[in-house]
Design a protein around this motif. Structure first.
Motif, short mmCIF file in Angstrom:
data_model
loop_
_atom_site.label_atom_id
_atom_site.label_comp_id
_atom_site.label_asym_id
_atom_site.label_seq_id
_atom_site.Cartn_x
_atom_site.Cartn_y
_atom_site.Cartn_z
N VAL A 1 -17.62 -10.59 17.82
CA VAL A 1 -17.73 -12.04 17.98
C VAL A 1 -16.85 -12.72 16.94
CG1 VAL A 1 -20.07 -11.94 18.98
CG2 VAL A 1 -19.81 -12.15 16.51
N LYS A 2 -16.89 -14.04 16.92
CA LYS A 2 -16.09 -14.83 15.96
C LYS A 2 -14.61 -14.40 16.02
CE LYS A 2 -19.94 -15.89 12.96
NZ LYS A 2 -20.35 -16.62 11.82
N GLU A 3 -14.02 -14.63 17.19
CA GLU A 3 -12.60 -14.30 17.46
C GLU A 3 -12.31 -12.82 17.24
OE1 GLU A 3 -10.78 -17.05 14.82
OE2 GLU A 3 -11.26 -18.76 16.10
N LYS B 1 -27.57 -8.89 21.01
CA LYS B 1 -28.90 -9.50 20.94
C LYS B 1 -28.84 -10.90 21.55
CE LYS B 1 -28.22 -11.70 16.48
NZ LYS B 1 -27.49 -12.81 17.08
N GLY B 2 -30.01 -11.52 21.71
CA GLY B 2 -30.02 -12.89 22.21
C GLY B 2 -31.43 -13.47 22.18
N LEU B 3 -31.49 -14.75 22.43
CA LEU B 3 -32.77 -15.46 22.33
C LEU B 3 -33.74 -15.08 23.45
CD1 LEU B 3 -31.71 -19.12 21.46
CD2 LEU B 3 -32.67 -17.39 19.91
N ARG B 4 -34.99 -15.01 23.08
CA ARG B 4 -36.04 -14.74 24.05
C ARG B 4 -36.21 -15.95 24.96
NH1 ARG B 4 -42.19 -13.74 22.28
NH2 ARG B 4 -42.00 -15.94 21.85
N PHE C 1 -32.05 -17.00 7.65
CA PHE C 1 -31.88 -18.45 7.86
C PHE C 1 -30.41 -18.71 8.16
CE2 PHE C 1 -35.66 -18.47 5.15
CZ PHE C 1 -36.42 -19.49 5.71
N TYR C 2 -30.14 -19.72 8.98
CA TYR C 2 -28.76 -20.20 9.11
C TYR C 2 -28.78 -21.68 9.48
CZ TYR C 2 -28.99 -19.89 14.24
OH TYR C 2 -29.33 -20.06 15.57
N ALA C 3 -27.66 -22.32 9.22
CA ALA C 3 -27.55 -23.75 9.53
C ALA C 3 -26.49 -23.93 10.60
CB ALA C 3 -27.18 -24.51 8.27
N ASP D 1 -28.34 -6.04 7.03
CA ASP D 1 -29.61 -5.67 7.67
C ASP D 1 -29.37 -4.93 9.00
OD1 ASP D 1 -28.65 -8.00 8.81
OD2 ASP D 1 -30.41 -9.20 8.36
N GLU D 2 -28.24 -5.22 9.67
CA GLU D 2 -27.92 -4.47 10.89
C GLU D 2 -27.47 -3.05 10.54
OE1 GLU D 2 -25.51 -6.49 13.81
OE2 GLU D 2 -27.01 -8.07 14.06
N LYS D 3 -26.84 -2.88 9.37
CA LYS D 3 -26.49 -1.52 8.91
C LYS D 3 -27.77 -0.69 8.75
CE LYS D 3 -22.40 -2.64 6.10
NZ LYS D 3 -21.28 -2.10 6.86
N PHE E 1 -34.66 -20.52 11.32
CA PHE E 1 -35.18 -19.28 10.78
C PHE E 1 -35.31 -18.35 11.98
CE2 PHE E 1 -39.00 -16.60 9.95
CZ PHE E 1 -38.44 -15.83 8.94
N LYS E 2 -34.55 -17.26 11.95
CA LYS E 2 -34.52 -16.39 13.12
C LYS E 2 -35.10 -15.02 12.82
CE LYS E 2 -31.13 -16.36 16.33
NZ LYS E 2 -29.80 -16.18 16.93
N ILE E 3 -35.93 -14.54 13.74
CA ILE E 3 -36.43 -13.15 13.67
C ILE E 3 -35.79 -12.40 14.83
CG2 ILE E 3 -38.47 -11.65 13.76
CD1 ILE E 3 -40.15 -13.93 12.76
N GLU F 1 -26.40 -8.00 29.49
CA GLU F 1 -25.47 -9.13 29.63
C GLU F 1 -24.28 -8.99 28.69
OE1 GLU F 1 -28.89 -12.45 30.70
OE2 GLU F 1 -27.56 -12.88 29.01
N GLU F 2 -24.57 -8.69 27.43
CA GLU F 2 -23.50 -8.73 26.43
C GLU F 2 -22.58 -7.51 26.47
OE1 GLU F 2 -24.88 -11.89 23.15
OE2 GLU F 2 -25.15 -9.82 22.55
N THR F 3 -23.15 -6.33 26.78
CA THR F 3 -22.32 -5.11 26.71
C THR F 3 -21.87 -4.59 28.08
OG1 THR F 3 -24.20 -3.59 26.89
CG2 THR F 3 -23.63 -4.34 24.66
P1 ATP Z 1 -27.98 -15.01 19.71
O1 ATP Z 1 -27.14 -13.78 19.80
O2 ATP Z 1 -29.36 -14.70 19.13
O3 ATP Z 1 -28.05 -15.78 20.98
P2 ATP Z 1 -26.15 -16.78 18.15
O4 ATP Z 1 -24.82 -16.16 18.33
O5 ATP Z 1 -26.37 -18.15 18.64
O6 ATP Z 1 -27.31 -15.87 18.61
P3 ATP Z 1 -26.54 -15.71 15.49
O7 ATP Z 1 -25.88 -14.44 15.87
O8 ATP Z 1 -27.94 -15.63 14.95
O9 ATP Z 1 -26.56 -16.77 16.64
O10 ATP Z 1 -25.60 -16.45 14.47
C1 ATP Z 1 -25.97 -17.68 13.87
C2 ATP Z 1 -25.48 -17.65 12.43
O11 ATP Z 1 -26.21 -16.63 11.72
C3 ATP Z 1 -24.00 -17.28 12.30
O12 ATP Z 1 -23.45 -18.07 11.27
C4 ATP Z 1 -24.01 -15.83 11.90
O13 ATP Z 1 -22.91 -15.52 11.08
C5 ATP Z 1 -25.32 -15.71 11.13
N1 ATP Z 1 -25.92 -14.35 11.28
C6 ATP Z 1 -25.97 -13.61 12.40
N2 ATP Z 1 -26.59 -12.43 12.16
C7 ATP Z 1 -26.94 -12.44 10.85
C8 ATP Z 1 -27.61 -11.50 10.00
N3 ATP Z 1 -28.03 -10.34 10.46
N4 ATP Z 1 -27.78 -11.84 8.71
C9 ATP Z 1 -27.37 -13.03 8.25
N5 ATP Z 1 -26.73 -13.96 8.99
C10 ATP Z 1 -26.51 -13.67 10.29
#
Ligand code: ATP
Length: 154
Positions: free
Chosen positions: A39-41, A49-52, A86-88, A140-142, A99-101, A68-70
């Motif tokens: 992702v990110k270019e 992964k993705g939202l429930r 957490f992310y903004a 954490d994914e590692k 705050f994402k789980i 869907e993704e793979t």
């Molecule tokens: P989803 O795949 O759940 O639909 P999304 O692409 O909308 O999600 P995230 O992948 O959660 O969202 O990314 C949102 C922000 O959180 C991004 O800035 C990303 O870099 C960061 N992020 C993603 N995974 C992690 C992680 N494991 N630890 C910390 N920050 C993360």
């Protein structure tokens, strides 16, 4: 600022590299490969992964999002663990805080092709599991991948 909670689910989808297929790496014969998405270019490799969705169980979400993704279909083996962060996100004038789980499931690939990955991801490829552990962006994914490796190897 209010923090919104999100629940996501995803997977470590693996296959055993059969002896009939040339190994991706020297010494990789019979090894375990896992699928990662870029992702990110294309700069950030991570787990699919993705939202429930409403009313969906977390295992179903993992199965749907991985597919869907793979472009791969997988059989759920078991829950590996969950991560949280957490992310903004800035939308127009407003910055939202989340705050994402994320629950990750171990899944064995039963079919499909990474060539059919979602257009929203930049790439999807199979990697030997040790290379995937090195390549994934988030610490954490590692750890999720290391746990998955121990589960697969028994
Ligand atoms: P989803 O795949 O759940 O639909 P999304 O692409 O909308 O999600 P995230 O992948 O959660 O969202 O990314 C949102 C922000 O959180 C991004 O800035 C990303 O870099 C960061 N992020 C993603 N995974 C992690 C992680 N494991 N630890 C910390 N920050 C993360």
């Amino acid at each position: 600022m209010k923090t919104e909670r999100q629940i996501s689910s995803g997977g470590v989808i693996f296959r055993r590299n059969p002896p009939s297929i040339p190994p991706l790496k020297k010494g990789g014969q019979g090894g375990i490969e896992v699928a990662l998405i870029a992702v990110k270019e294309g700069k950030v490799w991570c787990l699919p992964k993705g939202l429930r969705e409403n009313g969906e169980g977390i295992a179903r979400t993992a199965h749907r999002e991985v597919k869907e993704e793979t472009g791969l279909d997988g059989k759920i083996i078991k829950l590996i663990d969950h991560i949280q962060y957490f992310y903004a996100h800035k939308e127009a004038e407003e910055t939202k805080r989340f705050f994402k789980i994320v629950y990750f499931f171990l899944m064995e690939c039963t079919g499909g092709d990474v060539a059919n990955h979602d257009d929203e991801v930049n790439d999807c490829r199979w990697f030997p599991i040790d290379e995937a552990i090195r390549l994934v962006e988030y610490k954490d994914e590692k750890e999720i991948l290391k746990k998955a490796k121990r589960m697969i190897e028994g």
